[in-house]
Design a protein around this motif. Structure first.
Motif, PDB file in Angstrom:
ATOM      1  N   GLN A   1      31.149  25.504  35.690  1.00 30.42           N
ATOM      2  CA  GLN A   1      32.424  24.891  35.305  1.00 30.42           C
ATOM      3  C   GLN A   1      33.406  25.961  34.847  1.00 30.42           C
ATOM      4  N   GLY A   2      32.893  26.913  34.066  1.00 31.40           N
ATOM      5  CA  GLY A   2      33.758  27.991  33.582  1.00 31.40           C
ATOM      6  C   GLY A   2      34.380  28.748  34.742  1.00 31.40           C
ATOM      7  N   SER A   3      33.599  28.998  35.765  1.00 36.14           N
ATOM      8  CA  SER A   3      34.104  29.721  36.922  1.00 36.14           C
ATOM      9  C   SER A   3      35.095  28.861  37.709  1.00 36.14           C
ATOM     10  N   ALA A   4      34.772  27.594  37.894  1.00 36.57           N
ATOM     11  CA  ALA A   4      35.678  26.692  38.613  1.00 36.57           C
ATOM     12  C   ALA A   4      36.998  26.578  37.869  1.00 36.57           C
ATOM     13  N   ALA A   5      36.932  26.527  36.530  1.00 40.23           N
ATOM     14  CA  ALA A   5      38.150  26.380  35.736  1.00 40.23           C
ATOM     15  C   ALA A   5      39.037  27.618  35.821  1.00 40.23           C
ATOM     16  N   LEU A   6      38.504  28.716  36.326  1.00 38.02           N
ATOM     17  CA  LEU A   6      39.315  29.918  36.506  1.00 38.02           C
ATOM     18  C   LEU A   6      39.829  30.021  37.941  1.00 38.02           C
ATOM     19  N   GLY A   7      39.756  28.921  38.662  1.00 39.12           N
ATOM     20  CA  GLY A   7      40.321  28.908  40.003  1.00 39.12           C
ATOM     21  C   GLY A   7      39.416  29.499  41.064  1.00 39.12           C
ATOM     22  N   ASN A   8      38.119  29.350  40.896  1.00 41.95           N
ATOM     23  CA  ASN A   8      37.203  29.820  41.927  1.00 41.95           C
ATOM     24  C   ASN A   8      36.704  28.644  42.758  1.00 41.95           C
ATOM     25  N   THR A   9      36.522  28.901  44.044  1.00 40.63           N
ATOM     26  CA  THR A   9      35.940  27.870  44.886  1.00 40.63           C
ATOM     27  C   THR A   9      34.440  27.815  44.628  1.00 40.63           C
TER      28      THR A   9
ATOM     29  N   LEU B   1      28.379  27.339  33.108  1.00 36.40           N
ATOM     30  CA  LEU B   1      28.823  28.575  33.754  1.00 36.40           C
ATOM     31  C   LEU B   1      29.581  28.267  35.037  1.00 36.40           C
TER      32      LEU B   1
ATOM     33  N   PHE C   1      35.933  25.658  26.833  1.00 36.61           N
ATOM     34  CA  PHE C   1      34.997  24.550  26.720  1.00 36.61           C
ATOM     35  C   PHE C   1      34.463  24.411  25.293  1.00 36.61           C
TER      36      PHE C   1
ATOM     37  N   PHE D   1      30.112  34.379  30.998  1.00 35.74           N
ATOM     38  CA  PHE D   1      29.255  34.648  32.150  1.00 35.74           C
ATOM     39  C   PHE D   1      28.252  35.740  31.774  1.00 35.74           C
TER      40      PHE D   1
ATOM     41  N   THR E   1      32.150  30.869  43.140  1.00 33.53           N
ATOM     42  CA  THR E   1      31.325  30.656  41.951  1.00 33.53           C
ATOM     43  C   THR E   1      29.863  30.955  42.247  1.00 33.53           C
TER      44      THR E   1
ATOM     45  N   VAL F   1      42.391  24.656  43.133  1.00 32.63           N
ATOM     46  CA  VAL F   1      42.090  26.060  42.846  1.00 32.63           C
ATOM     47  C   VAL F   1      43.343  26.770  42.311  1.00 32.63           C
TER      48      VAL F   1
ATOM     49  N   ASN G   1      30.918  29.614  26.869  1.00 29.84           N
ATOM     50  CA  ASN G   1      30.163  29.787  28.110  1.00 29.84           C
ATOM     51  C   ASN G   1      30.517  31.088  28.819  1.00 29.84           C
TER      52      ASN G   1
END
Ligand SMILES: Nc1ncnc2c1ncn2[C@@H]1O[C@H](COP(=O)(O)OP(=O)(O)OP(=O)(O)O)[C@@H](O)[C@H]1O
Ligand SMILES: [Mg+2]
Lengths: 309, 294
Positions: free
Chosen positions: A193-201, A191, B128, B134, A205, B118, B132
């Motif tokens: 990683q998924g958030s980071a991969a969407l450009g979140n710090t 989860l 992935f 949210f 996240t 970013v 995954n």
């Protein structure tokens, strides 16, 4: 496990029978241990109820729960528990205001922003914090916090609900941290990683995914911290001033339910009305903590179901 | 084996005293950059990756053309996922990863301080291996990326959500239940939701690491159809262990191989998928594709 036995395998059959018997015994013991917790809990409840019976008959349940005067030694004695219940609530409220923000923030830091070394060190410190006896917290509170509260707020006495609550809050922090940290740790790395991969710090996240995903666990942590705070006796006895009057603010002396039982139990006649009333106070306390723990369990169970996709 | 690896001052990877890329005869990628107004092409030159002191990929030269599907194939442990993560800097999240060589996206370096990870990740999305989603509603999952980018207006978000779900071929199934919790979807639907989520930030490239390996055949088929639809608008780089899948959906195929644990992986061959699968130049490629090892 047990192979179908042919008539010729008499010896094996005999062995299987003994093994079955042994298994049954072991199973019985394990079951008994499992039930033991429930039996003990039930026994406590029955014991408290049994001993409160006289109080309920003579003082009346509603009168006790809604009465605002606690004069157990006057004659006739007045057994209004409301000042004690409110006293506990005030102290616990302050304790929550201290331990929830500090505990959750610390858990987030440990789980999401610290390296391995810092994490290990912090965890050991927290375990140590939990192991310090409450009387020691009480002593430090007496020496440091009571004078500070009196001077800082310009009060007649530093022994207030605020003082007790702050120390209680500090004592509950380890519980809140370790359970919240477990909850955050249990959030799958995918989860994040998924958030980071969407450009979140990291911060985004943490606040948008990780904390919400762990929210039920954090809630349970708060509930357990609350249970710890509401049941604590020694530190509040030393710090809150023990005035059994209806409190109007946290800057006044209060008397908690736990403090009352501990302070008065030594002076009562066994089997007397006052004695029975103290058991009734214990029963109220038991009911409240039981309800809190039950609520926490239900929330945790809901979370578990959710993760089981 | 531990290979002594150093990162020199300018960020390139050196070991045994020389820059890594100079020590290997690299496979040249002859594909010509067709970038007109097309966005989303990568160029890799002498890319090497080390986890701590363990060099796992060495000297990869590769061009990833825009708006096409590039498949990365190779035996387990040959560094496909590692290479993929270089393209959106997700290796940064692991810590202690050193990357040498140069990688450019549309001619702009994405290495080190030249690119904010970013910002890069808004341009290069990722799907992935395991779905995954949210723990929130379908709608919120898709709106997650745009909200990060600062989109707040309801109408605009609604539009993006619909468009992205259509792009991932999930719209028809969920348009009536956008408020439903994402965990209530099936595995295949969840994975398409993750594709929609990646599409919502309007990326130039989407990286997919074995996106269908956890799914049933029908869901896999749907993902493949989605990829075929998508490639007209985004560049796709996909890692797959399924040779038929690579042959079906990709335009170009890159074959990586780590010949022994003592040495890092190399790019063995890259070329048009049809050629790679019918008449590869390298016999190792042929053995792998025909299933003789790996
Ligand atoms: N986070 C990490 N830390 C250290 N070493 C790693 C890490 N991730 C991968 N490696 C190592 O790098 C090498 C390449 O791994 P990678 O996951 O990129 O391979 P892969 O080709 O994707 O394999 P698979 O097909 O099994 O997914 C392996 O030897 C692996 O052990
Ligand atoms: Mg992989």
């Amino acid at each position: 496990m047990t192979t179908p036995s042919t008539p010729s395998s008499g010896r094996r059959l005999g062995r299987t029978t003994t093994r079955r018997a042994a298994e049954a015994v072991v199973r019985a013991i394990i079951y008994l241990c499992g039930w033991m917790a429930i039996i003990i809990l039930g026994a406590i409840a029955v014991f408290l109820m049994w001993n409160s019976l006289r109080a309920v008959q003579e003082a009346g349940l509603v009168t006790m729960l809604t009465g605002t005067a606690w004069y157990p030694t006057s004659s006739p004695g007045k057994f209004g528990m409301l000042p004690l219940i409110l006293g506990s609530l005030f102290v616990t409220g302050v304790a929550l205001a201290v331990c929830v923000p500090v505990g959750v923030a610390a858990a987030v830091f440990i789980s999401e922003f610290s390296g391995r070394l810092v994490k290990e060190v912090m965890k050991s410190i927290i375990e140590f914090m939990a192991a310090v006896p409450s009387v020691v917290y009480g002593l430090i509170g007496v020496a440091v916090l009571i004078p500070f509260v009196r001077q800082f707020f310009g009060l007649d006495t530093g022994m207030t609900a605020l003082t007790g609550g702050i120390v209680l809050g500090i004592m509950s922090i380890p519980t809140v941290i370790s359970i919240s940290e477990d909850a955050l740790h249990a959030v799958p790395a995918e989860l994040r990683q998924g958030s980071a991969a969407l450009g979140n710090t990291r911060w985004q996240t943490t606040f948008k995914v990780t904390i919400p995903a762990a929210s039920s666990g954090i809630f349970a942590a708060v509930m357990l911290g609350l249970g710890r705070a509401i049941g604590e006796t020694m530190a509040v006895l030393m710090l809150t001033g023990n005035a059994a009057v209806m409190p109007t603010s946290i800057f006044e002396s209060v008397r908690t339910m736990t403090g009352t039982i501990a302070a008065e139990m030594g002076e009562v006649v066994q089997g007397g009305l006052h004695y029975s009333v103290l058991f009734a106070v214990g029963l109220v306390l038991f009911t409240i903590t039981f309800a809190i723990n039950l609520a926490a369990d239900l929330v945790l169970e809901r979370q578990r179901k959710r993760w089981r996709r | 084996m531990v290979t002594p690896v150093l990162v020199s001052g300018d960020g390139t990877l050196v070991y045994n005293g020389g820059p890594v890329s100079a020590t290997v005869p690299a496979v040249r990628d002859e594909a010509i950059d067709t970038t007109g107004d097309a966005r989303g092409s990568f160029s890799l030159a002498g890319v090497s990756v080390a986890y701590g002191k363990d060099l796992v990929i060495e000297g990869v030269d590769m061009h990833i053309p825009p708006q096409a599907v590039t498949a990365l194939i190779g035996p387990s442990g040959c560094g496909k996922s590692t290479l993929l993560r270089c393209l959106n800097r997700m290796n940064d999240e692991l810590g202690n990863v050193h990357i040498g060589g140069t990688i450019t996206l549309d001619g702009q370096s994405i290495m080190g301080k030249a690119m904010d990870p970013v910002e890069l990740r808004m341009r290069v999305g990722q799907v992935f291996q395991r779905p995954n989603p949210f723990p929130m509603s379908i709608y919120d999952n898709v709106a997650y990326g745009p909200r990060t980018q600062g989109v707040r207006r309801r109408g605009e978000l609604d539009g993006l959500v619909e468009e992205s779900l259509k792009g991932a071929a999930l719209w028809e199934e969920v348009k009536k239940s956008l408020k439903k919790h994402a965990f209530e979807l099936s595995g295949g639907q969840q994975q398409r939701l993750c594709i929609a989520r990646a599409l919502a930030t309007k990326p130039e490239v989407i990286l997919m690491d074995e996106p269908a390996s956890a799914l049933d055949p029908i869901s896999t088929q749907q993902i493949e159809d989605t990829i075929a639809e998508l490639k007209s608008s985004v560049t796709i780089v996909i890692v797959t262990h399924n040779m038929q899948q690579a042959a079906r959906i990709s335009d170009r195929t890159a074959f990586m191989l780590r010949e022994s644990l003592e040495e890092p992986a190399h790019l063995v061959e890259i070329g048009d998928t049809k050629k790679m699968f019918t008449n590869p130049d390298d016999e190792r490629t042929e053995s792998y594709i025909t299933g003789r090892f790996g």
